[in-house]
Design a protein around this motif. Structure first.
Motif, PDB file in Angstrom:
ATOM      1  N   LYS B 190       0.874  -1.183   0.000  1.00 30.26           N
ATOM      2  CA  LYS B 190       0.000   0.000   0.000  1.00 30.26           C
ATOM      3  C   LYS B 190       0.903   1.223   0.000  1.00 30.26           C
ATOM      4  CE  LYS B 190      -4.172   1.784   2.111  1.00 30.26           C
ATOM      5  NZ  LYS B 190      -4.910   1.732   0.818  1.00 30.26           N
ATOM      6  N   THR B 192       1.853   5.212  -0.097  1.00 28.45           N
ATOM      7  CA  THR B 192       1.361   6.548   0.243  1.00 28.45           C
ATOM      8  C   THR B 192       1.513   7.430  -1.003  1.00 28.45           C
ATOM      9  OG1 THR B 192       3.556   7.288   0.903  1.00 28.45           O
ATOM     10  CG2 THR B 192       2.189   6.252   2.614  1.00 28.45           C
ATOM     11  N   ASP B 193       0.986   8.614  -0.919  1.00 30.65           N
ATOM     12  CA  ASP B 193       1.116   9.548  -2.056  1.00 30.65           C
ATOM     13  C   ASP B 193       2.582   9.867  -2.309  1.00 30.65           C
ATOM     14  OD1 ASP B 193      -1.927  11.339  -1.195  1.00 30.65           O
ATOM     15  OD2 ASP B 193      -1.561   9.603  -2.489  1.00 30.65           O
ATOM     16  N   GLU B 194       3.321   9.973  -1.226  1.00 33.98           N
ATOM     17  CA  GLU B 194       4.754  10.250  -1.349  1.00 33.98           C
ATOM     18  C   GLU B 194       5.455   9.086  -2.043  1.00 33.98           C
ATOM     19  OE1 GLU B 194       6.002  13.168  -0.547  1.00 33.98           O
ATOM     20  OE2 GLU B 194       7.914  12.432  -1.308  1.00 33.98           O
ATOM     21  N   ASP B 195       5.090   7.877  -1.667  1.00 38.76           N
ATOM     22  CA  ASP B 195       5.667   6.690  -2.304  1.00 38.76           C
ATOM     23  C   ASP B 195       5.370   6.707  -3.795  1.00 38.76           C
ATOM     24  OD1 ASP B 195       4.537   4.621   0.479  1.00 38.76           O
ATOM     25  OD2 ASP B 195       6.454   5.674   0.201  1.00 38.76           O
ATOM     26  N   LYS B 216       2.782  -2.606   4.331  1.00 45.03           N
ATOM     27  CA  LYS B 216       3.094  -1.185   4.565  1.00 45.03           C
ATOM     28  C   LYS B 216       4.366  -0.832   3.806  1.00 45.03           C
ATOM     29  CE  LYS B 216       1.920  -1.565   9.407  1.00 45.03           C
ATOM     30  NZ  LYS B 216       2.477  -1.484  10.723  1.00 45.03           N
TER      31      LYS B 216
END
Lengths: 516, 789
Positions: B190, B192-195, B216
């Protein structure tokens, strides 16, 4: 031997040619050629005879191996040694074909049916079970000429002569005298080593059209497997109980391509060395500059690796009583024309007809698979030498595998035959057995056209189908008739062979479509 | 009648993925018909147990239609485990509820525990272990195996499948449990937007909906790289990586990576995409409970366990690999029990030769031999000779003479050998077999030994098990008196009851009613590099008590306090026998002379022999201490046995006595839990497994991951067929006329768009991968085995 051959080989078969004198360069008589031949042609004929001899030896040793009762430890070991030597003779046969190719001579897979006497040769070729007498003949035939005065070997010679003379008057030409296999190669080497006799232009100066160890050697490079003393090398999950034959030296197939006169001489010297041993070869090399320069180049095989040494060791181990061999016949034949009362084309006392109905059918199948092997081999030899290459040349490697496939077939059938009865009338405790006849086909030559060669293969496959049918059905004309062959293992074999043949047939059909 | 002991059978079974709602019907394999002894084994339908919604068996279809795949959905393999009991009258029976009633109304409780440690194997973080357990249960409801992990998003889990205690009824009163695997899904990270902004992965992942994104991104698996922070991958940095337990698997980088892939063609760069799969392995346990308390006999709880593994489908259901897991397990048992080859060496040898041609049929031998293909450089094709060239930094050499390397011809040669052997002919090809100590012999002679062209667990050329070699060596030996021949096909309950009193190892060959053959270890490969069902190398790591070895090398990675000084050292000898063997090749100046091959993969010209054959030499000493010699600089490279005094001094040899563990649990054929905890037998495999189907070429396990299919003779006499990984094998339309033409073989490479690629498999493996029956693409819509229509 055919009269046209003996006529050409007069010089070699003169009784006064003493092999011991040939070994000593100072006493050696110079090779002489028949007046109707050039030296070039003569050496090709000699090589073709050499090929025949290698072929005959290989088959002879195979027969002896198959005759051995294999459930005794020592016998198992000897059987393996005979197989090792037979394979090496096969290597010799192929090596000689390479030398013939170098010289531009035709290949030769032919030989006489047994018994077969080549006058200058060691002893009459026989298919016979391994006995003290036959083993003595093998020892003496491979013996280097410098051992003629050795007391032990003189005694062995005596045994060999008595054994060989048993077959004189039984259809063998010659007087039953025995000589040395190495004589022929010694002769050839001395001719090839003389530029005046065979000039440089006779050699094609190329390895094209020859076989390599890569294609034929099957990993048989001799020696035990490499060992590191610090690394234990058990042979199986049960290293303490492994088969003793596993540690025997393996066959060392001497198959190499030859590009020059010198290559050919060294190759022949190696063959002779594998037979007789290095000392004998070097003694016999002769006096021309070429030969003297090459003497140091002949690589040494390991001690105990020559056929002579191996046969001698076997002879020394041989127990006082025969008992290692099955009672297989001498020179078995499927020929129904064998007539014990007449002196027809077959001299009958020298051969033993397989009379059991079952055994003779299997023997016929054996001969057929032998013919198929020779046909595949001839096909491979044809393809590899054809210039320009033919539409089937790319299949040469696959054809080599077919040759080996037939070897497996022949092995299976031979091992069944030596357990089958010789006649249908014998009692259950009669020890006489049949044996693989190794009878030569009516011809080993092939037609020049690709398609026609493939049709020859198809014909043999059809013949095999027919013979299998006869083995599987009491009445070949009645598919409902009960099975003729009763042994489950034999039936299993036939069905497998039939299916494999069907696959081969389909393969050939596709090739023929492609050749249209 | 009193139950003295319980046993779960089979001791090891495999479930296999598939999303079809119905498990595959039960089947076994029969030898080919008598008149076609060289043909394909026949799929024989067997009685199949149909389980109702209530968990009872409602019928046993005696002759089901066996379909492996229908409408692009694979029928999963959902094996049954049976509870058997040894009774006080000496009998051994499949327990029924009736027998339990007589035992004080005993109840059966089950517990299934599985794990997936693939990510842990790479990251070494305990937070990456995914485990599931049902706890003890006695009801007949479906129990879900939800694999949880500390690095998963809260509430998310991997669906490892389900288990169900089958409810006995009058028609089927026997006690059994069924394991139904997952669907073969891929789980991801999953982000994140940063990822998402910084990820290097540009291709889309439509197979990963939000529900499947469970890991994660902070967990470490996403964007994981081996030895990430080292700039130089030299000996020093590798030693440091070993020390901190960052030791790659062999082969390395067995996980989905950010393209380009595969890594070895792209500067060995392997950045993880953060995928996991629903493969797992573990235990099925049972115990008897009376009045809420575990039943005991002679002070021992009446408990049993068996092992389960979850694996990809067996795609060539009527072919068996030349060396399978049963060969290794039987060797482990026989070595432990010091049993000689019993009874039927010839039949065993014949079976091995049959499996050899069954394997060869699926290999494009011409390509696998290292021949050029239509003018293409063989170095560009994925083959053993190419692997060998890369590993040893030497020019590629075809193994056999090129002209004879043809699939149908080589298969035919094997068949001639089989036919000759079946006649009773004396064995002749023992010396052509590769011994385990010869796996490092890369001379022409060495490479041509049998089996040829296939990869071993050492990443070199495959050797059979010692026991298989022994069977071939003893092909002429008469059967041992009073010895029951080892069965070559799985056996029924009746046969088991007959054999077991004399030979407990019959349990390994038992196949319960209702279980298809693909659940049995006989179809699992064992030349694990890394393997398909199990990475069987992992089972040996703790065979010597007190230390843990890496699964593919002689490095000691863990040690108890008593042997703390051995950690980081190298195991060199056990009971006087070396665990290493030389790697030698032909000298370029004279190919007939050997030369030690020293390169990065073999720093001192030696390789550690695979443990299965290596340790088979000592298993009969289980429970005893044996002298072991260790040496080498801590965490240093593998070194050869020191021969000279100076070398021995430098090696700093240490001799210790270590006890050999039992391979199996006491009085059982279950691989000991002390050797492998849940998840450890699959941890070395690829994550996800679909990635391995792309990367692991057929020379690893040709009869499980075929290469050459639909093979027939071509008009030029050579074999013609297709690559199993070709997308469209049926038709290839071309030209204005759009004529149909069966497509030719496309050699494996990682860019050709006509071949199935990583992401194609991730998206649609069920649809794309075809079962092979009789060497051809299986077409269930037309005909299935057992289909009488």
């Amino acid at each position: 031997m055919l009269s046209r051959e003996t006529r050409q080989l007069f010089d070699l078969i003169r009784p006064e040619v003493d092999p011991r004198k040939q070994a000593d360069p100072k006493k050696r008589t110079d090779p002489k050629k028949p007046r109707e031949l050039s030296w070039y042609e003569y050496v090709i004929i000699l090589l073709q005879i050499g090929a025949s001899i290698e072929h005959a030896l290989m088959v002879q040793y195979l027969y002896a191996a198959y005759s051995i009762v294999s459930d005794q430890k020592l016998a198992k070991r000897w059987r393996e040694i005979l197989f090792v030597i037979a394979r090496e003779e096969m290597g010799h046969l192929l090596q000689v074909q390479n030398i013939l190719t170098l010289l531009g001579g035709p290949f030769n897979l032919d030989r006489g049916d047994y018994p077969w006497n080549v006058p200058f040769d060691a002893f009459p070729f026989q298919l016979e079970p391994l006995t003290e007498g036959s083993l003595a003949c093998y020892v003496y035939a491979e013996m280097p000429p410098d051992k003629e005065d050795d007391q032990e070997l003189l005694e062995i010679k005596d045994v060999a002569q008595k054994h060989a003379k048993k077959h004189v008057g039984n259809g063998n030409s010659g007087d039953g005298s025995i000589g040395h296999v190495g004589t022929l190669y010694d002769y050839v080497i001395r001719i090839l080593g003389d530029r005046k006799k065979v000039p440089d232009v006779c050699f094609r100066d190329s390895e094209l059209g020859q076989f390599s160890f890569d294609e034929w050697g099957r990993n048989y490079k001799g020696g035990p497997d490499k060992r590191d003393d610090t690394i234990d090398l058990p042979r199986s999950g049960d290293p303490d109980k492994r088969d003793d034959t596993i540690d025997l030296p393996r066959s060392n197939l001497l198959i190499r391509k030859v590009a020059t006169r010198e290559d050919a001489i060294i190759a022949l010297a190696e063959l002779a060395e594998q037979g007789e041993g290095l000392v004998a070869v070097k003694m016999g090399l002769g006096s021309t500059d070429i030969l003297q320069n090459l003497s140091a180049n002949i690589p040494e095989l390991g001690k105990g690796a020559s056929h002579f040494e191996r046969f001698l060791e076997m002879y020394r181990e041989y127990p006082s009583e025969d008992g290692f061999s099955l009672k297989v016949p001498t020179n078995p034949t499927t020929n129904v024309l064998t007539d014990h009362s007449s002196a027809g084309p077959i001299t009958d006392d020298s051969r033993t007809r397989i009379e059991s109905k079952r055994s003779v059918r299997w023997a016929g199948l054996f001969n057929l698979r032998y013919r198929m092997l020779l046909t595949w081999l001839a096909h491979a030899l044809t393809l590899v030498r054809r210039v320009p290459s033919s539409a089937s040349s790319h299949l040469c490697g696959q054809i080599v595998h077919r040759v080996f496939g037939e070897m497996y077939n022949m092995k299976a059938i031979a091992e069944m035959l030596v357990r089958m009865p010789l006649t249908d009338e014998q009692t259950a405790d009669d020890p006489r057995r049949a044996g693989p006849p190794f009878e030569m086909p009516y011809r080993t030559s092939l037609p020049p056209n690709d398609r026609d060669i493939w049709k020859i293969h198809k014909g043999a496959l059809a013949a095999s189908r027919h013979l299998s049918w006869k083995l599987l059905h009491e009445d070949p004309n009645d598919p409902e008739s009960p099975a003729f062959e009763k042994d489950p293992a034999a039936i299993r074999y036939l069905k497998g062979m039939k299916q494999a043949d069907q696959d081969a047939d389909e393969w050939i059909d596709r090739i023929l479509v492609g050749l249209r | 009648m009193t139950i003295k002991k319980i046993v779960i059978l089979p001791p090891l079974a495999f479930a296999r993925f598939g999303s079809h709602p119905e498990p595959v019907a039960s089947y076994t394999l029969e030898p080919p018909p008598e008149d076609e002894p060289l043909g394909y084994r026949k799929v024989k339908p067997e009685p199949t147990l149909i389980v109702s919604e209530t968990g009872e068996i409602v019928c046993a279809d005696p002759k089901p239609k066996v379909h492996f795949k229908e409408h692009n959905k694979v029928h999963p393999v959902a094996p049954f485990f049976e509870l058997w009991g040894e009774l006080d009258d000496g009998s051994f029976v499949h327990l029924t509820d009736g027998e339990l009633k007589t035992q004080g109304n005993a109840q059966v409780e089950w517990c299934v525990e599985v794990a997936n440690r693939k990510v842990f194997r790479r990251t070494r973080s305990p937070d990456d272990i995914v485990s599931a357990s049902t706890g003890w249960f006695a009801d007949h409801k479906v129990q879900e195996l939800q694999g949880i992990c500390r690095n998963f998003v809260d509430g998310r889990f991997i669906k490892f499948g389900t288990v169900r205690y089958i409810k006995p009824n009058r028609e089927h009163p026997e006690i059994r449990l069924r394991f139904t695997p997952g669907e073969g899904l891929i789980y991801g990270t999953k982000l994140t937007d940063e990822d998402k902004k910084r990820t290097k992965l540009t291709i889309k992942e439509p197979f990963l909906n939000d529900e499947l994104r469970i890991y994660k991104s902070s967990g470490g698996w996403w964007e994981w790289e081996h030895d990430k922070n080292s700039k130089e991958h030299d000996e020093k940095s590798e030693a440091e990586a070993r020390k901190r337990d960052d030791i790659e698997t062999i082969p390395p980088s067995l996980f989905a990576i950010v393209p380009p892939a595969p890594p070895w063609l792209n500067k060995n760069k392997a950045v993880s995409r953060g995928y996991l799969d629903d493969a797992c392995d573990g235990f099925v346990r049972a115990r008897l409970v009376v009045g809420g308390k575990p039943l005991t006999v002679d002070g021992q709880d009446v408990e049993a366990k068996a092992r389960i593994g979850v694996a990809p489908p067996h795609y060539a259901p009527n072919s068996l690999f030349v060396r399978n897991l049963i060969d290794d397990l039987e060797q482990a048992y026989a070595a432990s029990a010091e049993k000689d080859i019993t009874g039927n060496s010839r039949e065993r040898a014949l079976d091995i030769v049959r499996r050899a041609f069954e394997t060869v049929r699926f290999m494009n031998v011409a390509v696998m031999n290292g021949n050029p293909f239509k003018g293409r450089d063989p170095l560009d094709l994925d083959t053993m000779p190419a692997e060998e060239a890369f590993g040893t930094e030497r020019p590629l050499r075809p193994v056999f003479a090129e002209g004879g390397a043809d699939t149908r011809t080589i298969a035919a040669l094997h068949q001639r050998a089989y036919t000759a052997l079946s006649s009773g002919s004396a064995g002749w090809f023992t010396k052509l077999l590769r011994q385990p100590e010869q796996v490092g012999d890369l001379s022409d002679e060495g490479r041509r030994k049998m089996p040829a062209l296939m990869c071993s667990a050492e990443s070199l050329y495959l050797a059979l098990t010692r026991r298989q070699i022994s069977a071939i060596e003893k092909v002429d030996a008469p059967p041992l008196k009073d010895a029951e021949p080892w069965p070559l096909y799985p056996i029924s309950a009746k046969k088991l009851k007959d054999l077991r009193p004399r030979n407990r190892s019959a349990e390994l060959m038992y196949k319960p009613v209702g279980n298809p053959l693909s659940s049995h270890p006989i179809v699992a490969i064992s030349n694990c590099c890394p393997g398909l069902e199990f990475d069987f190398r992992a089972v040996w790591r703790r065979l010597l008590m007190g230390i843990t070895l890496i699964e593919w090398d002689n490095l000691v990675v863990e040690a108890c306090e008593e042997f703390a000084d051995l950690k980081g050292r190298r195991l060199l000898r056990v009971d006087g026998k070396c665990v290493l063997t030389e790697v030698v090749g032909p000298r370029p100046s004279d190919p007939s002379e050997p030369l030690p091959l020293i390169c990065d993969d073999y720093p001192d010209g030696v390789v550690c022999m695979e443990w299965s054959n290596s340790f088979a030499r000592f298993l009969h000493k289980a429970g005893q201490e044996v002298p072991c010699i260790f040496g080498g600089k801590p965490w240093g490279p593998r070194k050869a046995w020191p021969k000279t005094p100076d070398e021995q001094k430098e090696a700093d040899l240490i001799e210790r006595k270590l006890r050999i563990r039992n391979f199996f649990e006491p009085a059982s054929l279950v691989i000991s839990q002390d050797l492998a905890e849940p998840g450890e037998l699959t941890q070395g495999l690829c994550s996800p497994w679909q990635n391995d189907f792309r990367e692991c070429s057929c020379y690893y396990w040709a009869s499980a991951r075929p290469d050459y299919v639909n093979v027939e003779p071509g008009p030029d006499g050579t074999s013609r067929g297709q690559n199993w990984m070709q997308k469209d094998r049926k038709h290839q339309k071309y030209g204005k006329d759009q004529k149909d033409k069966k497509s030719d073989y496309i050699p494996d490479d990682y860019r050709d768009s006509r071949l199935i690629h990583y992401d194609d498999l991730f998206k649609a493996w069920e649809k794309l991968l075809e079962f092979q029956v009789d060497g051809k693409d299986y077409e269930p819509e037309r005909r299935g085995p057992g289909d009488q229509s």
